[in-house]
Design an enzyme around this catalytic site. Structure first.
Site, PDB file in Angstrom:
ATOM      1  N   ASP A  18       0.820  -1.207   0.000  1.00 65.13           N
ATOM      2  CA  ASP A  18       0.000   0.000   0.000  1.00 65.13           C
ATOM      3  C   ASP A  18       0.854   1.259   0.000  1.00 65.13           C
ATOM      4  O   ASP A  18       0.532   2.237  -0.688  1.00 65.13           O
ATOM      5  CB  ASP A  18      -0.950   0.003   1.200  1.00 65.13           C
ATOM      6  CG  ASP A  18      -0.218  -0.091   2.527  1.00 65.13           C
ATOM      7  OD1 ASP A  18       0.371  -1.142   2.792  1.00 65.13           O
ATOM      8  OD2 ASP A  18      -0.253   0.888   3.296  1.00 65.13           O
TER       9      ASP A  18
ATOM     10  N   ASP B  16       1.205  -9.401   4.099  1.00 65.51           N
ATOM     11  CA  ASP B  16       0.113  -9.152   5.037  1.00 65.51           C
ATOM     12  C   ASP B  16      -1.260  -9.338   4.404  1.00 65.51           C
ATOM     13  O   ASP B  16      -2.251  -9.516   5.118  1.00 65.51           O
ATOM     14  CB  ASP B  16       0.192  -7.725   5.593  1.00 65.51           C
ATOM     15  CG  ASP B  16       1.426  -7.495   6.450  1.00 65.51           C
ATOM     16  OD1 ASP B  16       2.179  -8.458   6.676  1.00 65.51           O
ATOM     17  OD2 ASP B  16       1.643  -6.348   6.884  1.00 65.51           O
TER      18      ASP B  16
ATOM     19  N   ARG C 238       1.185  -6.259  10.444  1.00 57.66           N
ATOM     20  CA  ARG C 238       1.095  -5.071  11.296  1.00 57.66           C
ATOM     21  C   ARG C 238      -0.334  -4.794  11.751  1.00 57.66           C
ATOM     22  O   ARG C 238      -0.610  -4.628  12.936  1.00 57.66           O
ATOM     23  CB  ARG C 238       1.636  -3.847  10.539  1.00 57.66           C
ATOM     24  CG  ARG C 238       1.537  -2.540  11.309  1.00 57.66           C
ATOM     25  CD  ARG C 238       1.935  -1.364  10.438  1.00 57.66           C
ATOM     26  NE  ARG C 238       3.313  -1.456  10.014  1.00 57.66           N
ATOM     27  CZ  ARG C 238       4.347  -1.021  10.730  1.00 57.66           C
ATOM     28  NH1 ARG C 238       4.141  -0.473  11.919  1.00 57.66           N
ATOM     29  NH2 ARG C 238       5.572  -1.120  10.269  1.00 57.66           N
TER      30      ARG C 238
ATOM     31  N   TYR D  33      11.368 -13.063   8.069  1.00 57.92           N
ATOM     32  CA  TYR D  33      12.400 -12.887   7.047  1.00 57.92           C
ATOM     33  C   TYR D  33      12.584 -14.145   6.210  1.00 57.92           C
ATOM     34  O   TYR D  33      12.887 -14.072   5.016  1.00 57.92           O
ATOM     35  CB  TYR D  33      13.723 -12.472   7.703  1.00 57.92           C
ATOM     36  CG  TYR D  33      13.664 -11.090   8.313  1.00 57.92           C
ATOM     37  CD1 TYR D  33      13.340  -9.990   7.531  1.00 57.92           C
ATOM     38  CD2 TYR D  33      13.899 -10.887   9.664  1.00 57.92           C
ATOM     39  CE1 TYR D  33      13.256  -8.716   8.083  1.00 57.92           C
ATOM     40  CE2 TYR D  33      13.826  -9.614  10.227  1.00 57.92           C
ATOM     41  CZ  TYR D  33      13.502  -8.535   9.428  1.00 57.92           C
ATOM     42  OH  TYR D  33      13.415  -7.285   9.972  1.00 57.92           O
TER      43      TYR D  33
ATOM     44  N   ALA E  39      10.128 -16.342   5.562  1.00 58.01           N
ATOM     45  CA  ALA E  39       8.940 -16.512   4.723  1.00 58.01           C
ATOM     46  C   ALA E  39       8.879 -15.493   3.590  1.00 58.01           C
ATOM     47  O   ALA E  39       8.535 -15.830   2.453  1.00 58.01           O
ATOM     48  CB  ALA E  39       7.682 -16.408   5.581  1.00 58.01           C
TER      49      ALA E  39
END
Length: 404
Positions: free
Chosen positions: A122, A152, A197, A324, A326
Protein backbone atom coordinates in the site's frame (compact mmCIF):
# COMPACT_ATOMS: atom_id res chain seq x y z
CA UNK A 1 2.65 7.02 -31.71
CA UNK A 2 5.80 7.91 -29.73
CA UNK A 3 8.25 5.13 -28.97
CA UNK A 4 7.49 3.40 -25.67
CA UNK A 5 10.07 2.99 -22.93
CA UNK A 6 9.21 0.99 -19.81
CA UNK A 7 10.68 1.32 -16.33
CA UNK A 8 9.94 -0.80 -13.27
CA UNK A 9 10.77 -0.63 -9.60
CA UNK A 10 10.14 -2.70 -6.47
CA UNK A 11 9.73 -1.04 -3.08
CA UNK A 12 8.86 -1.60 0.56
CA UNK A 13 9.58 -4.90 2.30
CA UNK A 14 10.27 -8.12 0.47
CA UNK A 15 7.55 -10.58 -0.56
CA UNK A 16 7.78 -13.92 -2.40
CA UNK A 17 6.70 -12.46 -5.73
CA UNK A 18 9.11 -9.67 -6.58
CA UNK A 19 11.58 -11.65 -8.66
CA UNK A 20 8.76 -13.42 -10.47
CA UNK A 21 6.83 -10.20 -11.12
CA UNK A 22 9.93 -8.53 -12.57
CA UNK A 23 10.64 -11.61 -14.66
CA UNK A 24 7.02 -11.78 -15.76
CA UNK A 25 6.96 -8.16 -16.89
CA UNK A 26 10.15 -8.62 -18.89
CA UNK A 27 8.81 -11.81 -20.50
CA UNK A 28 5.45 -10.27 -21.37
CA UNK A 29 6.88 -7.15 -22.98
CA UNK A 30 9.41 -9.27 -24.85
CA UNK A 31 6.61 -11.53 -26.15
CA UNK A 32 4.27 -8.83 -27.40
CA UNK A 33 6.58 -5.90 -28.13
CA UNK A 34 10.24 -6.94 -28.16
CA UNK A 35 11.39 -3.54 -29.44
CA UNK A 36 10.25 -1.71 -26.31
CA UNK A 37 13.23 -0.65 -24.21
CA UNK A 38 13.16 -1.85 -20.60
CA UNK A 39 14.97 -0.41 -17.56
CA UNK A 40 14.67 -0.79 -13.80
CA UNK A 41 15.37 1.72 -11.06
CA UNK A 42 17.71 0.20 -8.51
CA UNK A 43 16.36 0.06 -4.94
CA UNK A 44 12.92 1.45 -5.71
CA UNK A 45 12.09 5.14 -5.53
CA UNK A 46 15.60 5.78 -4.19
CA UNK A 47 17.03 4.75 -7.54
CA UNK A 48 14.52 6.92 -9.35
CA UNK A 49 15.54 10.01 -7.34
CA UNK A 50 19.25 9.24 -7.79
CA UNK A 51 19.00 8.27 -11.49
CA UNK A 52 20.38 4.82 -10.63
CA UNK A 53 19.18 2.50 -13.40
CA UNK A 54 19.63 -1.09 -14.48
CA UNK A 55 19.44 -1.49 -18.25
CA UNK A 56 17.60 -4.69 -19.18
CA UNK A 57 19.81 -6.23 -21.88
CA UNK A 58 18.90 -8.79 -24.53
CA UNK A 59 20.64 -11.52 -22.54
CA UNK A 60 18.70 -10.52 -19.41
CA UNK A 61 15.45 -10.74 -21.38
CA UNK A 62 16.29 -14.22 -22.67
CA UNK A 63 17.04 -15.44 -19.16
CA UNK A 64 14.17 -13.65 -17.39
CA UNK A 65 12.38 -16.97 -16.82
CA UNK A 66 15.08 -17.88 -14.28
CA UNK A 67 13.82 -15.10 -12.00
CA UNK A 68 10.70 -17.16 -11.23
CA UNK A 69 12.91 -19.54 -9.24
CA UNK A 70 14.24 -16.89 -6.89
CA UNK A 71 13.10 -14.92 -3.85
CA UNK A 72 14.10 -11.37 -2.96
CA UNK A 73 14.14 -8.61 -5.56
CA UNK A 74 16.51 -8.68 -8.54
CA UNK A 75 16.35 -4.89 -8.74
CA UNK A 76 16.43 -3.99 -5.04
CA UNK A 77 14.01 -2.35 -2.62
CA UNK A 78 13.87 0.69 -0.33
CA UNK A 79 11.23 2.56 1.66
CA UNK A 80 10.90 6.11 0.31
CA UNK A 81 7.87 8.40 0.58
CA UNK A 82 8.02 10.99 -2.20
CA UNK A 83 5.73 13.40 -0.33
CA UNK A 84 8.02 13.37 2.73
CA UNK A 85 10.54 15.91 1.49
CA UNK A 86 12.28 16.28 4.86
CA UNK A 87 13.07 12.56 5.01
CA UNK A 88 14.29 12.53 1.40
CA UNK A 89 16.61 15.47 2.15
CA UNK A 90 17.87 13.82 5.34
CA UNK A 91 18.76 10.66 3.40
CA UNK A 92 20.53 12.60 0.66
CA UNK A 93 18.03 11.66 -2.03
CA UNK A 94 17.15 15.26 -2.95
CA UNK A 95 18.59 18.67 -2.12
CA UNK A 96 17.11 21.12 0.37
CA UNK A 97 14.15 22.93 -1.20
CA UNK A 98 13.55 20.32 -3.90
CA UNK A 99 10.17 18.60 -4.29
CA UNK A 100 10.85 14.83 -4.52
CA UNK A 101 7.78 14.37 -6.72
CA UNK A 102 9.15 16.90 -9.19
CA UNK A 103 12.63 15.36 -9.07
CA UNK A 104 11.11 11.94 -9.79
CA UNK A 105 8.91 13.29 -12.60
CA UNK A 106 11.79 15.13 -14.25
CA UNK A 107 14.00 12.06 -14.02
CA UNK A 108 11.35 9.93 -15.70
CA UNK A 109 10.98 12.54 -18.44
CA UNK A 110 14.75 12.83 -18.85
CA UNK A 111 15.03 9.05 -19.16
CA UNK A 112 12.26 9.02 -21.79
CA UNK A 113 10.03 6.76 -19.70
CA UNK A 114 6.45 6.42 -20.96
CA UNK A 115 5.35 3.54 -18.68
CA UNK A 116 6.29 2.96 -15.04
CA UNK A 117 5.48 -0.27 -13.21
CA UNK A 118 5.62 -0.16 -9.42
CA UNK A 119 5.62 -3.45 -7.51
CA UNK A 120 4.85 -3.03 -3.81
CA UNK A 121 2.31 -2.79 -1.02
CA UNK A 122 0.00 0.00 0.00
CA UNK A 123 2.82 2.47 0.76
CA UNK A 124 4.47 1.80 -2.61
CA UNK A 125 1.23 2.16 -4.52
CA UNK A 126 -0.09 5.18 -2.61
CA UNK A 127 3.27 6.78 -3.40
CA UNK A 128 2.73 5.72 -7.03
CA UNK A 129 -0.70 7.37 -6.82
CA UNK A 130 0.90 10.60 -5.57
CA UNK A 131 3.38 10.44 -8.43
CA UNK A 132 0.70 9.67 -11.03
CA UNK A 133 -1.40 12.60 -9.78
CA UNK A 134 1.61 14.93 -9.96
CA UNK A 135 2.48 13.73 -13.45
CA UNK A 136 -1.08 14.27 -14.65
CA UNK A 137 -1.40 17.71 -13.07
CA UNK A 138 1.88 18.89 -14.54
CA UNK A 139 1.51 17.68 -18.11
CA UNK A 140 3.79 14.64 -18.05
CA UNK A 141 2.61 11.96 -20.49
CA UNK A 142 3.31 8.82 -18.49
CA UNK A 143 1.25 5.80 -17.45
CA UNK A 144 1.79 4.27 -14.00
CA UNK A 145 0.57 0.70 -13.34
CA UNK A 146 1.24 -0.98 -10.01
CA UNK A 147 1.21 -4.61 -8.90
CA UNK A 148 0.18 -5.36 -5.30
CA UNK A 149 2.66 -7.29 -3.19
CA UNK A 150 2.50 -7.74 0.55
CA UNK A 151 2.67 -10.82 2.74
CA UNK A 152 0.11 -9.15 5.04
CA UNK A 153 -2.62 -9.34 2.36
CA UNK A 154 -4.00 -6.03 3.63
CA UNK A 155 -4.48 -3.82 0.55
CA UNK A 156 -7.96 -2.35 0.01
CA UNK A 157 -9.86 -3.34 -2.17
CA UNK A 158 -7.65 -6.19 -3.44
CA UNK A 159 -8.79 -9.71 -2.58
CA UNK A 160 -5.38 -11.39 -2.67
CA UNK A 161 -2.01 -9.64 -2.77
CA UNK A 162 1.00 -11.20 -4.44
CA UNK A 163 3.29 -13.28 -2.23
CA UNK A 164 0.94 -13.86 0.72
CA UNK A 165 0.07 -17.47 -0.11
CA UNK A 166 3.76 -18.35 -0.38
CA UNK A 167 4.63 -16.57 2.86
CA UNK A 168 2.02 -18.64 4.71
CA UNK A 169 3.41 -21.87 3.26
CA UNK A 170 7.01 -21.02 4.18
CA UNK A 171 6.04 -19.74 7.62
CA UNK A 172 4.51 -23.17 8.27
CA UNK A 173 7.64 -24.92 7.02
CA UNK A 174 9.76 -22.73 9.28
CA UNK A 175 7.72 -23.58 12.34
CA UNK A 176 7.56 -27.26 11.52
CA UNK A 177 11.23 -27.40 12.52
CA UNK A 178 10.96 -24.92 15.39
CA UNK A 179 8.13 -26.90 16.98
CA UNK A 180 10.57 -29.72 17.67
CA UNK A 181 12.13 -27.45 20.31
CA UNK A 182 9.26 -28.50 22.54
CA UNK A 183 11.17 -31.76 23.04
CA UNK A 184 14.37 -30.00 24.14
CA UNK A 185 13.29 -29.25 27.72
CA UNK A 186 10.26 -29.76 30.01
CA UNK A 187 7.66 -26.99 30.37
CA UNK A 188 8.70 -25.08 27.26
CA UNK A 189 6.76 -22.11 25.89
CA UNK A 190 7.35 -21.33 22.21
CA UNK A 191 5.97 -18.14 20.67
CA UNK A 192 5.88 -18.01 16.87
CA UNK A 193 5.71 -14.37 15.77
CA UNK A 194 4.34 -13.93 12.25
CA UNK A 195 4.32 -10.75 10.14
CA UNK A 196 1.16 -8.64 9.99
CA UNK A 197 1.10 -5.07 11.30
CA UNK A 198 -2.65 -4.39 11.11
CA UNK A 199 -3.90 -7.60 9.55
CA UNK A 200 -3.89 -11.11 11.00
CA UNK A 201 -4.49 -12.90 7.68
CA UNK A 202 -0.91 -14.19 7.37
CA UNK A 203 -0.79 -15.50 10.94
CA UNK A 204 -4.09 -17.32 10.48
CA UNK A 205 -3.13 -18.65 7.05
CA UNK A 206 0.25 -19.81 8.39
CA UNK A 207 -1.52 -21.65 11.21
CA UNK A 208 -3.86 -23.30 8.70
CA UNK A 209 -0.93 -24.38 6.49
CA UNK A 210 0.94 -25.70 9.55
CA UNK A 211 -2.07 -27.69 10.75
CA UNK A 212 -2.50 -29.20 7.28
CA UNK A 213 1.21 -30.05 7.20
CA UNK A 214 0.99 -31.75 10.60
CA UNK A 215 -2.07 -33.74 9.53
CA UNK A 216 -0.01 -35.22 6.69
CA UNK A 217 2.77 -36.44 8.99
CA UNK A 218 3.17 -39.97 10.30
CA UNK A 219 4.29 -40.56 13.90
CA UNK A 220 5.31 -43.59 15.98
CA UNK A 221 2.89 -44.17 18.85
CA UNK A 222 4.42 -44.25 22.30
CA UNK A 223 7.12 -41.62 21.80
CA UNK A 224 6.97 -37.95 22.78
CA UNK A 225 7.31 -36.96 19.12
CA UNK A 226 3.64 -37.16 18.20
CA UNK A 227 0.89 -34.98 16.80
CA UNK A 228 0.30 -33.38 20.22
CA UNK A 229 3.85 -32.02 20.19
CA UNK A 230 2.91 -30.24 16.96
CA UNK A 231 -0.25 -28.62 18.38
CA UNK A 232 -0.98 -24.90 18.29
CA UNK A 233 -2.42 -23.90 21.66
CA UNK A 234 -3.17 -20.22 21.06
CA UNK A 235 -3.59 -17.89 18.07
CA UNK A 236 -3.63 -14.11 18.55
CA UNK A 237 -4.42 -11.51 15.87
CA UNK A 238 -5.03 -7.74 15.73
CA UNK A 239 -8.67 -8.55 14.90
CA UNK A 240 -9.31 -10.77 17.94
CA UNK A 241 -9.64 -9.93 21.63
CA UNK A 242 -8.67 -12.06 24.62
CA UNK A 243 -8.45 -11.91 28.39
CA UNK A 244 -4.90 -12.52 29.59
CA UNK A 245 -5.93 -14.13 32.88
CA UNK A 246 -8.52 -16.43 31.28
CA UNK A 247 -6.09 -17.46 28.56
CA UNK A 248 -3.34 -18.04 31.11
CA UNK A 249 -5.61 -20.34 33.08
CA UNK A 250 -6.50 -22.31 29.94
CA UNK A 251 -2.91 -22.52 28.78
CA UNK A 252 -1.62 -23.41 32.26
CA UNK A 253 -3.82 -26.50 32.16
CA UNK A 254 -2.29 -27.39 28.78
CA UNK A 255 1.23 -26.86 30.12
CA UNK A 256 0.53 -29.02 33.18
CA UNK A 257 -0.89 -31.85 31.06
CA UNK A 258 1.34 -31.80 27.97
CA UNK A 259 4.52 -30.16 29.28
CA UNK A 260 4.66 -27.56 26.50
CA UNK A 261 2.64 -24.72 24.96
CA UNK A 262 2.82 -23.20 21.46
CA UNK A 263 1.44 -19.77 20.55
CA UNK A 264 1.08 -18.19 17.10
CA UNK A 265 1.14 -14.39 17.38
CA UNK A 266 0.69 -11.71 14.73
CA UNK A 267 3.32 -8.98 15.11
CA UNK A 268 0.43 -6.49 15.22
CA UNK A 269 -1.47 -8.28 18.01
CA UNK A 270 -1.64 -5.97 21.06
CA UNK A 271 0.73 -3.59 19.22
CA UNK A 272 -1.04 -0.45 20.45
CA UNK A 273 -0.89 -1.70 24.04
CA UNK A 274 2.82 -2.48 23.76
CA UNK A 275 3.61 0.91 22.19
CA UNK A 276 1.54 2.72 24.84
CA UNK A 277 3.35 0.78 27.57
CA UNK A 278 6.75 1.73 26.10
CA UNK A 279 5.86 5.40 25.67
CA UNK A 280 4.35 5.60 29.16
CA UNK A 281 7.71 4.37 30.45
CA UNK A 282 9.38 7.28 28.68
CA UNK A 283 10.77 5.29 25.76
CA UNK A 284 10.89 6.90 22.31
CA UNK A 285 9.29 4.55 19.76
CA UNK A 286 10.91 4.75 16.32
CA UNK A 287 8.79 5.38 13.22
CA UNK A 288 9.55 5.21 9.49
CA UNK A 289 9.07 7.81 6.75
CA UNK A 290 5.43 6.76 6.41
CA UNK A 291 4.74 7.32 10.11
CA UNK A 292 4.50 3.60 10.88
CA UNK A 293 5.99 2.26 14.10
CA UNK A 294 9.18 0.36 13.24
CA UNK A 295 7.66 -2.91 14.21
CA UNK A 296 10.90 -4.88 14.29
CA UNK A 297 11.94 -2.74 17.28
CA UNK A 298 8.78 -3.55 19.27
CA UNK A 299 9.08 -7.34 19.63
CA UNK A 300 5.44 -8.21 20.22
CA UNK A 301 6.39 -11.88 20.47
CA UNK A 302 8.67 -11.03 23.36
CA UNK A 303 5.82 -9.18 25.06
CA UNK A 304 3.57 -12.26 24.78
CA UNK A 305 6.36 -14.47 26.09
CA UNK A 306 6.86 -12.16 29.06
CA UNK A 307 3.11 -12.02 29.78
CA UNK A 308 2.58 -15.78 29.70
CA UNK A 309 5.83 -17.48 30.76
CA UNK A 310 5.46 -16.85 34.50
CA UNK A 311 1.69 -17.40 34.46
CA UNK A 312 2.15 -20.80 32.82
CA UNK A 313 5.05 -21.82 35.01
CA UNK A 314 7.28 -22.21 31.97
CA UNK A 315 10.82 -23.30 32.75
CA UNK A 316 11.96 -22.30 29.26
CA UNK A 317 10.52 -19.80 26.84
CA UNK A 318 11.56 -18.72 23.37
CA UNK A 319 10.35 -16.45 20.57
CA UNK A 320 10.90 -17.41 16.94
CA UNK A 321 10.08 -15.11 14.01
CA UNK A 322 9.39 -16.59 10.60
CA UNK A 323 9.05 -13.26 8.79
CA UNK A 324 12.40 -12.89 7.05
CA UNK A 325 12.48 -16.56 6.10
CA UNK A 326 8.94 -16.51 4.72
CA UNK A 327 9.03 -13.21 2.86
CA UNK A 328 12.30 -14.06 1.07
CA UNK A 329 11.05 -17.29 -0.51
CA UNK A 330 10.47 -17.82 -4.24
CA UNK A 331 6.82 -17.72 -5.28
CA UNK A 332 4.89 -20.97 -5.01
CA UNK A 333 2.57 -22.40 -7.68
CA UNK A 334 -0.50 -20.50 -6.45
CA UNK A 335 1.34 -17.18 -6.42
CA UNK A 336 2.95 -17.82 -9.80
CA UNK A 337 -0.50 -18.23 -11.30
CA UNK A 338 -1.72 -15.05 -9.59
CA UNK A 339 1.36 -13.13 -10.70
CA UNK A 340 0.92 -14.15 -14.33
CA UNK A 341 -2.67 -12.91 -14.45
CA UNK A 342 -1.81 -9.57 -12.84
CA UNK A 343 1.31 -9.07 -14.97
CA UNK A 344 -0.58 -9.72 -18.22
CA UNK A 345 -3.23 -7.20 -17.23
CA UNK A 346 -0.61 -4.68 -16.08
CA UNK A 347 1.11 -4.75 -19.46
CA UNK A 348 -2.19 -4.55 -21.34
CA UNK A 349 -3.33 -1.60 -19.21
CA UNK A 350 0.00 0.19 -19.57
CA UNK A 351 -0.03 -0.05 -23.36
CA UNK A 352 -3.63 1.22 -23.33
CA UNK A 353 -2.60 4.15 -21.08
CA UNK A 354 -4.74 3.03 -18.13
CA UNK A 355 -3.11 3.83 -14.80
CA UNK A 356 -3.89 2.04 -11.53
CA UNK A 357 -3.12 -1.14 -9.60
CA UNK A 358 -4.01 -4.58 -10.94
CA UNK A 359 -5.91 -6.91 -8.65
CA UNK A 360 -9.17 -8.75 -7.98
CA UNK A 361 -11.46 -5.89 -6.97
CA UNK A 362 -13.57 -6.86 -3.94
CA UNK A 363 -15.95 -3.98 -4.64
CA UNK A 364 -16.53 -5.20 -8.20
CA UNK A 365 -17.42 -8.82 -7.54
CA UNK A 366 -13.80 -9.95 -7.26
CA UNK A 367 -13.11 -9.18 -10.93
CA UNK A 368 -9.49 -8.84 -12.04
CA UNK A 369 -9.12 -5.26 -13.22
CA UNK A 370 -6.88 -2.21 -13.01
CA UNK A 371 -8.10 -0.49 -9.86
CA UNK A 372 -8.07 3.28 -9.70
CA UNK A 373 -5.22 4.68 -7.57
CA UNK A 374 -7.43 6.81 -5.27
CA UNK A 375 -9.21 3.64 -4.10
CA UNK A 376 -5.99 1.92 -3.00
CA UNK A 377 -5.17 2.04 0.69
CA UNK A 378 -3.58 -0.17 3.33
CA UNK A 379 -4.71 -1.48 6.68
CA UNK A 380 -7.40 -3.89 5.45
CA UNK A 381 -8.40 -6.14 8.33
CA UNK A 382 -8.65 -9.89 8.10
CA UNK A 383 -12.25 -11.08 7.85
CA UNK A 384 -12.46 -13.47 10.82
CA UNK A 385 -15.94 -14.58 9.73
CA UNK A 386 -14.53 -16.76 6.91
CA UNK A 387 -15.23 -20.45 7.51
CA UNK A 388 -11.64 -21.62 7.34
CA UNK A 389 -10.63 -19.37 10.23
CA UNK A 390 -13.40 -20.80 12.39
CA UNK A 391 -12.18 -24.28 11.48
CA UNK A 392 -8.62 -23.36 12.53
CA UNK A 393 -9.80 -22.04 15.90
CA UNK A 394 -11.90 -25.18 16.43
CA UNK A 395 -8.80 -27.33 15.90
CA UNK A 396 -6.86 -25.19 18.37
CA UNK A 397 -9.75 -25.31 20.85
CA UNK A 398 -9.55 -21.62 21.65
CA UNK A 399 -12.54 -19.37 22.39
CA UNK A 400 -12.25 -15.92 20.86
CA UNK A 401 -14.17 -12.75 20.09
CA UNK A 402 -13.66 -9.93 17.57
CA UNK A 403 -11.56 -7.01 18.80
CA UNK A 404 -13.55 -3.87 19.49
Amino acid sequence: MPKQKVAMLTAGGLAPCLSSAVGGLIERYTDISPDIELVAYRSGYQGLLLADRIEITRDMREKAHILHRHGGSPIGNSRVKLTNAADCVKRGLVKEGQNPLRVAAEQLASDGITILHTIGGDDTNTTAADLAAYLGANGYDLTVVGLPKTVDNDVVPIRQSLGAWTAAEYGAKFFDNVSNEQSAAPRTLVVHEVMGRHCGWLTAATARAYIQMTDDKEFVDGFMMDSKLKNIDGLYLPETAFDVEAEAERLRATMDKAGFVTLFVSEGACLDAVVAEREAAGESVKRDAFGHVKIDTINVGGWFSKQFAALLGAERSMVQKSGYYARSAPANVDDLRLIQGMVDLAVESALNKVSGVTGHDEDKGGRLRTIEFPRIRGGKHFDTSVKWFGDVMDVIGQKWSPAS
